[in-house]
Design a protein around this motif. Sequence first.
Motif: not given
Length: 149
Positions: A84-85, A90-96, A61-66
């Motif tokens: 960035t989007g 990718v992360f958010n679709v898999l997370h959801l 998450f800190l890497a995503l913030a950077a």
Amino acid sequence: MNTKIRYATLGFLGVTALYTGAWAYFAPKEWHAGFPGFGMSWLPQLGPYNEHLAKDAGAMFLALAALTAIALCSVRNTRLVQTTGAVWLVFNVLHLSYHMRHLGMYGTRDQVLNVVLLTALVLASAVLLVPVKPVKPVTTEGDASCASR
């Protein structure tokens, strides 16, 4: 889409990543016990505390913030903002998709909040894929707005 929407969307994703990442990395046990905060706790139901896993999630998450902060400083650079989007998407679709299959372990309020918040993150990620018509030529150096700070 215009740059104000990009700023707002990147800001929303960046704050989300910084909040989650800093908490998970620097206070992993407390993060596991109390995430997302505000009197709720969503992680213990998913399994026992694991410091390595919590710190890895925090680091990601800190890497995503950077990455998001860099894109925020170069908001007119369509390629960077779309990259960035795409990373966030990718992360958010898999997370959801994971959480949609495991909603049964939560009460109704937490089920609704999981679906609403995680879907909002997917939609915010997708918004960043929409190009902005350039007002001036985009340079690879990014915007001067952050370079001068």
